[in-house]
Design a protein around this motif. Structure first.
Motif, PDB file in Angstrom:
ATOM      1  N   LYS A  24      14.179 -11.377 -14.366  1.00  0.00           N
ATOM      2  CA  LYS A  24      15.045 -11.338 -13.423  1.00  0.00           C
ATOM      3  C   LYS A  24      14.478 -12.215 -12.573  1.00  0.00           C
ATOM      4  O   LYS A  24      13.456 -12.562 -12.187  1.00  0.00           O
ATOM      5  N   LEU A  25      15.599 -13.018 -11.899  1.00  0.00           N
ATOM      6  CA  LEU A  25      15.326 -13.904 -10.537  1.00  0.00           C
ATOM      7  C   LEU A  25      16.070 -13.401  -9.446  1.00  0.00           C
ATOM      8  O   LEU A  25      17.184 -12.961  -9.697  1.00  0.00           O
ATOM      9  N   GLU A  26      15.607 -13.649  -8.329  1.00  0.00           N
ATOM     10  CA  GLU A  26      16.425 -13.521  -7.044  1.00  0.00           C
ATOM     11  C   GLU A  26      16.295 -14.586  -6.309  1.00  0.00           C
ATOM     12  O   GLU A  26      15.336 -14.962  -5.571  1.00  0.00           O
ATOM     13  N   THR A  27      17.327 -15.316  -6.037  1.00  0.00           N
ATOM     14  CA  THR A  27      17.264 -16.494  -5.070  1.00  0.00           C
ATOM     15  C   THR A  27      18.106 -16.075  -3.950  1.00  0.00           C
ATOM     16  O   THR A  27      18.766 -15.157  -3.965  1.00  0.00           O
ATOM     17  N   PRO A  28      17.583 -16.852  -2.794  1.00  0.00           N
ATOM     18  CA  PRO A  28      18.472 -16.369  -1.500  1.00  0.00           C
ATOM     19  C   PRO A  28      19.702 -16.676  -1.514  1.00  0.00           C
ATOM     20  O   PRO A  28      20.319 -17.319  -2.161  1.00  0.00           O
ATOM     21  N   PRO A  69      11.778 -23.056 -23.051  1.00  0.00           N
ATOM     22  CA  PRO A  69      13.069 -22.790 -22.369  1.00  0.00           C
ATOM     23  C   PRO A  69      12.757 -21.652 -21.067  1.00  0.00           C
ATOM     24  O   PRO A  69      11.847 -20.965 -21.496  1.00  0.00           O
ATOM     25  N   PHE A  70      13.470 -21.455 -20.056  1.00  0.00           N
ATOM     26  CA  PHE A  70      13.428 -20.916 -19.036  1.00  0.00           C
ATOM     27  C   PHE A  70      14.651 -19.897 -19.209  1.00  0.00           C
ATOM     28  O   PHE A  70      15.748 -20.393 -19.093  1.00  0.00           O
ATOM     29  N   LYS A  71      14.249 -18.508 -19.271  1.00  0.00           N
ATOM     30  CA  LYS A  71      15.551 -17.385 -19.500  1.00  0.00           C
ATOM     31  C   LYS A  71      15.619 -16.458 -18.249  1.00  0.00           C
ATOM     32  O   LYS A  71      14.674 -15.913 -18.331  1.00  0.00           O
ATOM     33  N   ARG A  72      16.592 -16.650 -17.397  1.00  0.00           N
ATOM     34  CA  ARG A  72      16.406 -15.634 -16.496  1.00  0.00           C
ATOM     35  C   ARG A  72      17.898 -14.967 -16.160  1.00  0.00           C
ATOM     36  O   ARG A  72      18.920 -15.594 -16.761  1.00  0.00           O
ATOM     37  N   TYR A  73      17.783 -13.955 -15.631  1.00  0.00           N
ATOM     38  CA  TYR A  73      19.230 -13.269 -15.312  1.00  0.00           C
ATOM     39  C   TYR A  73      19.111 -13.032 -13.974  1.00  0.00           C
ATOM     40  O   TYR A  73      18.002 -13.056 -13.336  1.00  0.00           O
ATOM     41  N   GLN A  74      20.349 -12.967 -13.030  1.00  0.00           N
ATOM     42  CA  GLN A  74      20.344 -12.584 -11.860  1.00  0.00           C
ATOM     43  C   GLN A  74      21.834 -11.997 -11.499  1.00  0.00           C
ATOM     44  O   GLN A  74      22.806 -12.299 -12.141  1.00  0.00           O
ATOM     45  N   ILE A  75      21.439 -10.866 -10.910  1.00  0.00           N
ATOM     46  CA  ILE A  75      22.814 -10.154 -10.385  1.00  0.00           C
ATOM     47  C   ILE A  75      22.888 -10.100  -8.958  1.00  0.00           C
ATOM     48  O   ILE A  75      21.983  -9.790  -8.245  1.00  0.00           O
ATOM     49  N   GLY A  76      23.953 -10.625  -8.244  1.00  0.00           N
ATOM     50  CA  GLY A  76      24.144 -10.860  -6.847  1.00  0.00           C
ATOM     51  C   GLY A  76      25.509 -11.241  -6.300  1.00  0.00           C
ATOM     52  O   GLY A  76      26.263 -11.387  -7.238  1.00  0.00           O
ATOM     53  N   ASN A  77      25.650 -10.946  -5.178  1.00  0.00           N
ATOM     54  CA  ASN A  77      26.723 -11.589  -4.579  1.00  0.00           C
ATOM     55  C   ASN A  77      26.862 -12.820  -4.239  1.00  0.00           C
ATOM     56  O   ASN A  77      26.021 -13.670  -4.039  1.00  0.00           O
ATOM     57  N   VAL A  78      28.123 -13.611  -4.609  1.00  0.00           N
ATOM     58  CA  VAL A  78      28.501 -14.847  -4.266  1.00  0.00           C
ATOM     59  C   VAL A  78      29.538 -14.938  -3.187  1.00  0.00           C
ATOM     60  O   VAL A  78      30.401 -13.840  -3.153  1.00  0.00           O
ATOM     61  N   ARG A  88      36.579 -12.485  -0.797  1.00  0.00           N
ATOM     62  CA  ARG A  88      35.764 -13.609  -0.501  1.00  0.00           C
ATOM     63  C   ARG A  88      34.056 -13.335  -0.745  1.00  0.00           C
ATOM     64  O   ARG A  88      33.498 -14.299  -0.333  1.00  0.00           O
ATOM     65  N   GLU A  89      33.954 -11.930  -1.191  1.00  0.00           N
ATOM     66  CA  GLU A  89      32.402 -11.732  -1.520  1.00  0.00           C
ATOM     67  C   GLU A  89      32.611 -11.018  -2.818  1.00  0.00           C
ATOM     68  O   GLU A  89      33.468  -9.769  -2.918  1.00  0.00           O
ATOM     69  N   PHE A  90      31.927 -11.211  -3.950  1.00  0.00           N
ATOM     70  CA  PHE A  90      32.020 -10.498  -5.035  1.00  0.00           C
ATOM     71  C   PHE A  90      30.852 -10.705  -5.856  1.00  0.00           C
ATOM     72  O   PHE A  90      29.925 -11.586  -5.503  1.00  0.00           O
ATOM     73  N   THR A  91      30.664  -9.982  -6.927  1.00  0.00           N
ATOM     74  CA  THR A  91      29.118  -9.763  -7.574  1.00  0.00           C
ATOM     75  C   THR A  91      29.502 -10.433  -8.893  1.00  0.00           C
ATOM     76  O   THR A  91      30.146 -10.114  -9.480  1.00  0.00           O
ATOM     77  N   SER A 110      28.339 -15.975 -16.998  1.00  0.00           N
ATOM     78  CA  SER A 110      28.469 -15.352 -15.840  1.00  0.00           C
ATOM     79  C   SER A 110      29.776 -14.325 -16.309  1.00  0.00           C
ATOM     80  O   SER A 110      30.430 -14.421 -16.632  1.00  0.00           O
ATOM     81  N   ILE A 111      29.196 -12.894 -15.658  1.00  0.00           N
ATOM     82  CA  ILE A 111      30.131 -11.854 -15.856  1.00  0.00           C
ATOM     83  C   ILE A 111      30.566 -11.495 -14.145  1.00  0.00           C
ATOM     84  O   ILE A 111      29.756 -11.216 -13.577  1.00  0.00           O
ATOM     85  N   GLY A 112      31.810 -11.486 -14.264  1.00  0.00           N
ATOM     86  CA  GLY A 112      32.565 -11.095 -13.155  1.00  0.00           C
ATOM     87  C   GLY A 112      32.675  -9.450 -12.922  1.00  0.00           C
ATOM     88  O   GLY A 112      33.348  -8.596 -13.531  1.00  0.00           O
ATOM     89  N   LEU A 113      31.527  -8.790 -12.387  1.00  0.00           N
ATOM     90  CA  LEU A 113      31.296  -7.494 -12.263  1.00  0.00           C
ATOM     91  C   LEU A 113      32.518  -6.473 -11.709  1.00  0.00           C
ATOM     92  O   LEU A 113      32.561  -5.495 -12.235  1.00  0.00           O
ATOM     93  N   ASP A 114      32.663  -7.211 -10.637  1.00  0.00           N
ATOM     94  CA  ASP A 114      33.816  -6.390 -10.259  1.00  0.00           C
ATOM     95  C   ASP A 114      35.293  -6.117 -10.915  1.00  0.00           C
ATOM     96  O   ASP A 114      35.701  -4.986 -10.794  1.00  0.00           O
ATOM     97  N   ARG A 115      35.339  -7.423 -11.398  1.00  0.00           N
ATOM     98  CA  ARG A 115      36.735  -7.258 -12.337  1.00  0.00           C
ATOM     99  C   ARG A 115      36.215  -6.439 -13.612  1.00  0.00           C
ATOM    100  O   ARG A 115      37.143  -5.600 -14.090  1.00  0.00           O
ATOM    101  N   LEU A 116      35.467  -6.496 -14.094  1.00  0.00           N
ATOM    102  CA  LEU A 116      34.864  -5.766 -15.304  1.00  0.00           C
ATOM    103  C   LEU A 116      34.960  -4.378 -15.040  1.00  0.00           C
ATOM    104  O   LEU A 116      35.479  -3.331 -15.730  1.00  0.00           O
ATOM    105  N   LEU A 117      34.251  -3.732 -13.690  1.00  0.00           N
ATOM    106  CA  LEU A 117      34.420  -2.430 -13.272  1.00  0.00           C
ATOM    107  C   LEU A 117      35.804  -1.936 -13.141  1.00  0.00           C
ATOM    108  O   LEU A 117      36.031  -0.714 -13.716  1.00  0.00           O
TER     109      LEU A 117
END
Lengths: 476, 476
Positions: free
Chosen positions: B44-48, B105-114, B126-129, B344-351
């Motif tokens: 897991k990675l979390e960028t600002p 290689p660098f393998k990371r996942y990130q789950i966050g809003n864009v 205009r904001e989704f996960t 990239s998975i569009g979490l809100d759409r999948l939900l």
């Protein structure tokens, strides 16, 4: 794609990345806090990052910067929206918007990031995580008591001992009554008085006195404008913040607001006395809480142990959260007039303190690496991978383009518990070879050096293919 | 505090609140996705939220708006920072900044809003996960295959059947080769061609042809400028997107880039053949993926069942995620030249899709409510509360100021499993009375009306105080 100019990779100042253990610790802490919030009967709410600017208002203590602490964006229709600077102002908007459909009282928690467009400094970020609980629609002092209990219980639940924190309690009505008696009538001057007291921790009593009168210059030469009070007025406020009991306040400041404030505080203390947290509570008139919207009981959670700062000096840690009653924040909206009280925990600060105490453990999430000794065995490697993943075991086939030495280095950097090493011999004889890696060493033999451990244990073992899952499960 | 003008409580357009069940479903889905990402060996990675604007660039498909889709903010030193519009561009920045310390290689996942500063519409926020996985530092086609496997496995793990989704696969090099052969050399024109094909789903073949030539006007009268191709050029592109096999492409477009693209795709297909996902993969030359930085294999996860839109019409759901190879995004930075691939998975759409299928269940998180029948028993109520909370049972003493009827209504609105009702009789005789509430009804007797159930069951029971925990545990 612009290929002309090469870019320097940097974060904007005041914004940081988190990776690996730090992030696992944070997730762990959030899970604990969330469990405790649910235990106290709060339900989860998620409001968006943006709010219509005038709806959240601007109640921040810091007005040093031109953009006044908040990230605002102008829309195409020229209206303004802002990134939330706390989770309370958006709650007031949400409750006003949905008051016909929600329970009354409304108890919600929210854990999320907030943004402050402030000057960044060491440990002071422009984006940080808050964990909030609020009760909207109850003027009952038991609700304030519940907030203090929640704050205390959550810190305990996160791993602190009862002697490592205390809840400071006061009431904004006390200082408001004193301000009234001292005839400080201009609202901007009143605000400057509150902010001066709020800085006691950082600037000491003399500093507060300067901020109440002519102003103060800090070591860096930055000048803060004072409240311009007379010496007598300033003296009265300084002696107020040193009083230790409600009875003393009552006799020192004859005022109706002060009376009300003391009555409220006694009821809050009654409420807390029904719980096991009473010994953690301490009346502290110097507690103000920076945000402007508080107008009743206020509380603050303080850690009582010292931590090391970036210069490796031991310092007081101070507040990890707090809150208070804000009876008029919701009533700024049409049709709704609801009193409210709430608490906010600074998650990043609390995490920092807990890490210093070594209070949080995390497990190793790293995968088993299946090394590629020969590309002709790719389908065999993927067969092993399927077996592992079907058992929910974290695993991967090495996906880079380098040889075995680099693959082992990669596994090491990933903190993998083991690598799977299979070639001609293994596939011919239906065997599996695995090599255990250092994380396992860390967990099993803390007193050996890495070299001793490597000698003492057989780090590479070969076994029948059918035992793959059993052998791997021993390592994770 | 401004008390002059009362505010109207509203969200900014394109931003929404989430509460209760919807939020529990989302948390549940995130947990499943995260578990699967970890199983595939990602960390897991979390960028600002903010990045220096020029570092993330601007590779969005939509340029309709003046601010070009991104929320930008000017700093005091006049430089610009932007809210991230995806999780890939910040990853490129992170890797470039930390390449000496991270695995390769660098393998990371990130789950966050864009955030996208686009025109909001129904279901378009205009904001989704987003939930992303990427592998940086591997040019190996097996890494692209791993991305397709991950996409397929994650959808399966989230509860979809294998016939409810498919992974469309193509390679940007195919269309780039065709563009080369058609001598479309201007980069803006090339981009318009990509965007035209990307809109096939929404506008159909005729619409694409219009977008490739003179432009297109939609029902609302909005005009999109065309790529200004000749009829022959447009025809060649339209026939390209209808081709069904790699061999056909090879003979239809003699070009070195196309050759390379087909070779890469064959290797990706080899990689996928080692897994159980091969039947889910379909070669689809019309797949483009909007973002500008893709330059190799691209993939897209599509749901194959219909869902109901807001007008209750059955419609194709379309893509819930995808990604591709972006070998030059990282190399825009100094000193670093790493190839990369990601999804990239569009979490809100999948939900939204999963909710329509009733594929996700959540448990009731609501608390037991201890009603306040008489304030003189407050300490007794809090004693019961301590007992419950010490057993980690979600519970609260009612904190409002209303009578019993309102308290029961409150408990109902909270979906509480039960209320505790204790007064004189109970405390005199060391008894507890609880009243079971409707959520329990819903779970136990789906075929009865609420009234029938109330009659059929004894919803109110009294028992010895010492049995409190046992009796409550039966209800939760």
């Amino acid at each position: 794609m612009n290929k002309e100019k090469k870019l320097s990779a940097n974060n904007p100042s005041g914004f940081v990345d988190r990776y690996g253990k730090e992030l696992a610790l944070k997730a762990n802490l959030i899970a604990k806090i969330e469990e405790n919030f649910l235990k106290f009967g709060f339900s989860k709410l998620e409001t968006p990052s943006f709010e219509i600017s005038e709806n959240i208002g601007k109640f921040l203590p810091d007005e040093d910067r031109p953009s006044s602490g908040v990230f605002g964006f102008q829309e195409e229709n020229n209206s303004w929206i802002s990134l939330r600077y706390d989770l309370t102002a958006p709650l007031a908007r949400y409750v006003s918007q949905n008051y016909l459909n929600i329970s009354n009282p409304f108890k919600r928690y929210q854990i999320g990031n907030v943004w402050r467009n402030e000057k960044p400094g060491p440990g002071r970020f422009r984006e940080f995580t808050q964990a909030d609980c609020d009760i909207v629609g109850s003027s009952n002092s038991l609700a304030d008591a519940e907030m203090c209990n929640l704050l205390a219980d959550t810190l305990y639940f996160c791993g602190l001992e009862k002697n490592q924190y205390q809840i400071k309690l006061s009431n904004r009505k006390l200082i408001q009554g004193l301000i009234e008696n001292l005839k400080i009538s201009e609202s901007k001057q009143q605000l400057t008085v509150l902010r001066a007291i709020d800085k006691l921790d950082r600037v000491g009593t003399d500093g507060v006195k300067q901020l109440l009168t002519t102003g103060r210059e800090d070591k860096s030469g930055d000048k803060t404008i004072g409240a311009n009070l007379s010496d007598n007025q300033a003296e009265a406020i300084v002696s107020f913040i040193n009083i230790k009991s409600l009875d003393e306040i009552r006799s020192a400041i004859p005022n109706k607001l002060v009376e009300d404030g003391i009555d409220e505080l006694n009821k809050v203390l009654d409420g807390i006395s029904y719980s096991s947290n009473f010994d953690q509570i301490i009346f502290s008139p110097e507690v103000i809480r920076g945000l402007e919207y508080y107008d009743g009981p206020i509380f603050e959670a303080n850690l009582t142990f010292k931590v090391k700062n970036q210069k490796n000096q031991e310092v007081e840690f101070g507040s990890v959260g707090g809150g208070g009653r804000y009876n008029s924040l919701v009533s700024r909206f049409k049709k709704v007039d609801l009193s409210a009280t709430g608490v906010s925990i600074g998650l990043d600060r609390l995490l920092y303190a807990l890490v210093q105490l070594n209070k949080i453990e995390v497990k190793n999430n790293s995968p088993i690496i299946i090394c590629v000794l020969d590309e002709k065995y790719l389908s065999n490697y993927y067969e092993l991978l399927s077996k592992l993943r079907n058992q929910n075991i974290r695993s991967e086939v090495y996906l880079g383009d380098s040889g075995l030495k680099s693959q082992l280095k990669y596994a090491d950097k990933r903190s993998s518990p083991a690598v799977i090493l299979c070639g001609d011999d293994e596939f011919k004889n239906n065997k599996i070879t695995i090599k255990k890696l250092v994380p396992n060493f860390e967990e099993t033999s803390r007193n050996l050096s890495r070299e001793e451990w490597k000698k003492s244990e057989n780090t590479q073992i070969t076994f029948d293919k059918e035992n793959l899952i059993d052998e791997i499960k021993k390592l994770i």
